[in-house]
Scaffold this motif. Structure first.
Motif, PDB file in Angstrom:
ATOM      1  N   GLU A 210       0.833  -1.310   0.137  1.00  0.00           N
ATOM      2  CA  GLU A 210       0.060  -0.291  -0.072  1.00  0.00           C
ATOM      3  C   GLU A 210       0.889   1.348   0.015  1.00  0.00           C
ATOM      4  OE1 GLU A 210      -3.445   0.285   2.741  1.00  0.00           O
ATOM      5  OE2 GLU A 210      -3.450  -1.908   2.702  1.00  0.00           O
ATOM      6  N   LEU A 211       0.724   2.058  -1.083  1.00  0.00           N
ATOM      7  CA  LEU A 211       1.460   3.292  -1.295  1.00  0.00           C
ATOM      8  C   LEU A 211       1.590   4.051  -0.202  1.00  0.00           C
ATOM      9  CD1 LEU A 211       3.190   5.055  -3.086  1.00  0.00           C
ATOM     10  CD2 LEU A 211       1.042   5.992  -3.968  1.00  0.00           C
ATOM     11  N   ALA A 212       0.369   4.316   0.522  1.00  0.00           N
ATOM     12  CA  ALA A 212       0.374   5.201   1.836  1.00  0.00           C
ATOM     13  C   ALA A 212       1.188   4.710   2.980  1.00  0.00           C
ATOM     14  CB  ALA A 212      -1.091   5.439   2.218  1.00  0.00           C
ATOM     15  N   LYS A 213       1.439   3.617   2.993  1.00  0.00           N
ATOM     16  CA  LYS A 213       2.265   3.134   3.933  1.00  0.00           C
ATOM     17  C   LYS A 213       4.090   3.210   3.759  1.00  0.00           C
ATOM     18  CE  LYS A 213      -1.241   0.137   5.752  1.00  0.00           C
ATOM     19  NZ  LYS A 213      -1.651  -1.353   6.040  1.00  0.00           N
ATOM     20  N   VAL A 214       4.269   3.503   2.564  1.00  0.00           N
ATOM     21  CA  VAL A 214       5.433   3.486   1.955  1.00  0.00           C
ATOM     22  C   VAL A 214       5.998   4.873   1.545  1.00  0.00           C
ATOM     23  CG1 VAL A 214       5.850   0.931   1.757  1.00  0.00           C
ATOM     24  CG2 VAL A 214       5.136   2.561  -0.164  1.00  0.00           C
ATOM     25  N   ASN A 215       5.138   5.835   1.276  1.00  0.00           N
ATOM     26  CA  ASN A 215       5.393   7.056   0.843  1.00  0.00           C
ATOM     27  C   ASN A 215       5.866   7.734   1.733  1.00  0.00           C
ATOM     28  OD1 ASN A 215       5.459   9.287  -0.615  1.00  0.00           O
ATOM     29  ND2 ASN A 215       3.439   9.797  -1.005  1.00  0.00           N
ATOM     30  N   SER A 217       6.761  11.214   1.335  1.00  0.00           N
ATOM     31  CA  SER A 217       6.889  12.491   1.074  1.00  0.00           C
ATOM     32  C   SER A 217       5.640  13.279   1.587  1.00  0.00           C
ATOM     33  CB  SER A 217       6.924  12.615  -0.354  1.00  0.00           C
ATOM     34  OG  SER A 217       6.721  13.914  -0.852  1.00  0.00           O
ATOM     35  N   ALA A 218       5.770  14.369   1.949  1.00  0.00           N
ATOM     36  CA  ALA A 218       4.528  15.212   2.360  1.00  0.00           C
ATOM     37  C   ALA A 218       3.905  16.075   1.225  1.00  0.00           C
ATOM     38  CB  ALA A 218       5.059  16.205   3.581  1.00  0.00           C
ATOM     39  N   ASN A 219       4.757  15.994   0.156  1.00  0.00           N
ATOM     40  CA  ASN A 219       4.579  16.778  -1.105  1.00  0.00           C
ATOM     41  C   ASN A 219       3.585  15.639  -1.992  1.00  0.00           C
ATOM     42  OD1 ASN A 219       4.108  17.833  -3.731  1.00  0.00           O
ATOM     43  ND2 ASN A 219       6.276  18.335  -3.706  1.00  0.00           N
ATOM     44  N   GLN A 270      12.553  14.427   5.546  1.00  0.00           N
ATOM     45  CA  GLN A 270      11.892  14.435   6.713  1.00  0.00           C
ATOM     46  C   GLN A 270      10.717  13.578   6.488  1.00  0.00           C
ATOM     47  OE1 GLN A 270      13.290  15.766   9.902  1.00  0.00           O
ATOM     48  NE2 GLN A 270      11.961  14.206  10.553  1.00  0.00           N
ATOM     49  N   SER A 271      10.689  12.398   7.066  1.00  0.00           N
ATOM     50  CA  SER A 271       9.435  11.355   6.649  1.00  0.00           C
ATOM     51  C   SER A 271       8.364  11.806   7.218  1.00  0.00           C
ATOM     52  CB  SER A 271       9.860  10.005   7.077  1.00  0.00           C
ATOM     53  OG  SER A 271       8.640   9.373   6.714  1.00  0.00           O
ATOM     54  N   ARG A 272       7.238  12.001   6.347  1.00  0.00           N
ATOM     55  CA  ARG A 272       5.797  12.079   6.865  1.00  0.00           C
ATOM     56  C   ARG A 272       5.171  10.961   7.946  1.00  0.00           C
ATOM     57  NH1 ARG A 272       1.470   9.836   5.222  1.00  0.00           N
ATOM     58  NH2 ARG A 272       1.761   8.714   3.082  1.00  0.00           N
ATOM     59  N   LEU A 273       5.828  10.091   7.544  1.00  0.00           N
ATOM     60  CA  LEU A 273       5.352   8.586   8.346  1.00  0.00           C
ATOM     61  C   LEU A 273       5.878   8.576   9.896  1.00  0.00           C
ATOM     62  CD1 LEU A 273       5.874   6.119   5.573  1.00  0.00           C
ATOM     63  CD2 LEU A 273       3.836   7.389   6.233  1.00  0.00           C
ATOM     64  N   HIS A 274       7.095   9.336   9.908  1.00  0.00           N
ATOM     65  CA  HIS A 274       7.739   9.400  11.520  1.00  0.00           C
ATOM     66  C   HIS A 274       7.214  10.644  12.207  1.00  0.00           C
ATOM     67  CE1 HIS A 274      11.018   6.631   9.411  1.00  0.00           C
ATOM     68  NE2 HIS A 274       9.862   6.006   9.647  1.00  0.00           N
ATOM     69  N   PRO A 279      15.199  11.087  12.261  1.00  0.00           N
ATOM     70  CA  PRO A 279      16.526  11.528  11.282  1.00  0.00           C
ATOM     71  C   PRO A 279      16.049  11.590   9.659  1.00  0.00           C
ATOM     72  CG  PRO A 279      16.897   9.143  11.886  1.00  0.00           C
ATOM     73  CD  PRO A 279      15.595   9.715  12.860  1.00  0.00           C
ATOM     74  N   LEU A 280      16.773  12.479   8.860  1.00  0.00           N
ATOM     75  CA  LEU A 280      16.444  12.640   7.589  1.00  0.00           C
ATOM     76  C   LEU A 280      16.532  11.172   7.047  1.00  0.00           C
ATOM     77  CD1 LEU A 280      18.254  15.711   6.505  1.00  0.00           C
ATOM     78  CD2 LEU A 280      15.646  15.440   6.939  1.00  0.00           C
ATOM     79  N   LEU A 281      15.772  11.052   5.960  1.00  0.00           N
ATOM     80  CA  LEU A 281      15.582   9.462   5.329  1.00  0.00           C
ATOM     81  C   LEU A 281      15.893   9.247   4.188  1.00  0.00           C
ATOM     82  CD1 LEU A 281      14.645   6.521   6.235  1.00  0.00           C
ATOM     83  CD2 LEU A 281      12.621   6.788   5.493  1.00  0.00           C
TER      84      LEU A 281
END
Length: 290
Positions: A210-215, A217-219, A270-274, A279-281
């Motif tokens: 599922e894309l939402a779980k691996v994306n 980007s906040a863009n 900067q991950s939107r999932l974290h 840290p930067l991913l």
């Protein structure tokens, strides 16, 4: 440049070797001087000799030249034939250098690389450098047979379509010289394009997880995927592709994805999932538009 300035071989005994069409070289060097004046000036200035450094059409009677040159200019307006100059590769390299321009230096490096590549695939006797009688010596035949055997082994182990085609063409040339039939492709099946396979399986895995779980980007216009993070989630979901855990395979996949039509760049975000100060991913970033 490879398509515009082909390096071709001539099989006749008198002047076997690697040649370049002078008019195509003149055009690619972007010389402002008219071709006739330019070539005559260079020949006089640097002491090039016909039959040694260059050949005129009357001396080059070989169908392979026409086949390799394709749409090279051959007629003046009105249909009158023009004189064609076939330069040895060494003369072409020197002419590229003396122009003292960036394009000249690039063409010179291109010719040097072409010569290295061709001579790695074809030893001198395959480039027209024969005995005075124009026949292959017994030692040459034994060497060709040995090269054919080695090439067959490489062909069987080829990992990419490009590598396979290179070895297949070389083996075909060796077999022709030995009066043997061309190799059967059924004996040497062409390997799949791994880059295309990697790209397809990557997006299939993204869809499965599922894309939402691996994306990350906040863009909304972009998709940012971390291969290690994708691999970790895939294991949690019981999905395949364990090769993602291997750095070598991960590098190959990342290289393949750089040629994906949707690929934009790679970078740390900067991950939107974290949450919090994660840290930067490092991610591969793609366009969100299909």
């Amino acid at each position: 440049m490879n398509e515009l300035i082909p390096v071709y071989t001539v099989n006749s005994i008198k002047h076997g070797g690697l040649l370049v069409d002078a008019r195509l070289l003149h055009a690619q060097l972007q010389v402002q001087t008219r071709f006739g004046s330019w070539i005559h000036q260079r020949i006089d200035e640097y002491g090039f000799f016909e039959g040694e450094d260059y050949y005129l059409d009357a001396c080059v009677n070989d169908k392979q030249v026409t086949a390799n040159l394709g749409n090279a200019p051959g007629l003046r307006k009105g249909g009158r034939p023009i004189t064609k100059y076939h330069l040895t590769l060494r003369m072409a390299i020197e002419l590229s250098l003396v122009e003292r321009t960036d394009i000249g230096r690039k063409i010179r490096r291109y010719f040097i690389e072409q010569e290295r590549t061709i001579r790695q695939i074809q030893p001198p006797f395959l480039l027209g450098e024969r005995t005075q009688q124009g026949t292959l010596r017994a030692t040459d035949i034994r060497l060709i047979a040995k090269l054919a055997e080695q090439t067959a082994v490489k062909l069987a182990k080829a990992a990419t379509p490009g590598e396979w085609q290179q070895h297949f063409d070389a083996l075909t040339s060796y077999n022709t010289l030995l009066n043997q039939p061309a190799p059967l492709s059924i004996r040497f099946p062409c390997p799949p394009d791994l880059a295309a396979v990697y790209r397809r399986e990557f997006w299939e895995l993204v869809d499965d997880v599922e894309l939402a779980k691996v994306n990350h980007s906040a863009n909304r216009a972009e998709i940012a995927v971390s291969l290690p993070y994708l691999s970790q989630l895939a294991r949690q979901y019981g999905l395949g592709w364990p090769e993602l855990d291997k750095a070598k395979t991960r590098d190959a996949i990342e290289t393949a994805l750089r040629y994906d039509p949707r690929y934009l760049r790679s970078g740390r975000i900067q991950s939107r999932l974290h949450h919090g100060q994660a840290p930067l991913l490092r991610c591969l970033i793609f366009s969100a538009s299909a």
